[in-house]
Design a protein around this motif. Sequence first.
Motif: not given
Length: 156
Positions: A120-132
């Motif tokens: 979906s476009g998230s990068l490694h520092r974004e909260e959505s990525y970090l949570e998952l």
Amino acid sequence: MNWGSLASTLLGALIGIASTLTADRVRARRSRDESDQVARRQLYGEYLAALARTRNHLRIAARSAETPAAERARMAGEAFRDGNAYELRYQVAMVAPAEVVDASTAAFRALRDVRDVVESGSLHREESYLELRDRWEERFAELRAAMRDDVQRNGG
């Protein structure tokens, strides 16, 4: 002819045959159990490696900020398809006890969620990525523990 001697001989022969057959059956079962254990341990290792390899490729895609989002999405999908986790997951489901299958399913789904967020476009520092990512790491640790318990419980 002494019937007592004949009966004793026959009884001794029957006891000898029965004990030999029982020993052979126990030996065959032990050999089969050991073989099953070796195969399961190897499968567990291959599955954990496939999940880790897939996770690593997803991490690379999430860290590729300079790469266009569509290319990162392609990389994430490819990592998941080529990682071999799908195939091994079904093999684990065929031979593992319920606790391992449940942990395997949870880890697989958590990794799939990481893939989805990268696609979906998230990068490694974004909260959505970090949570998952954190949820994936917890599920992966639970899977390793369940597999370790199974191997140790069954003579490993």
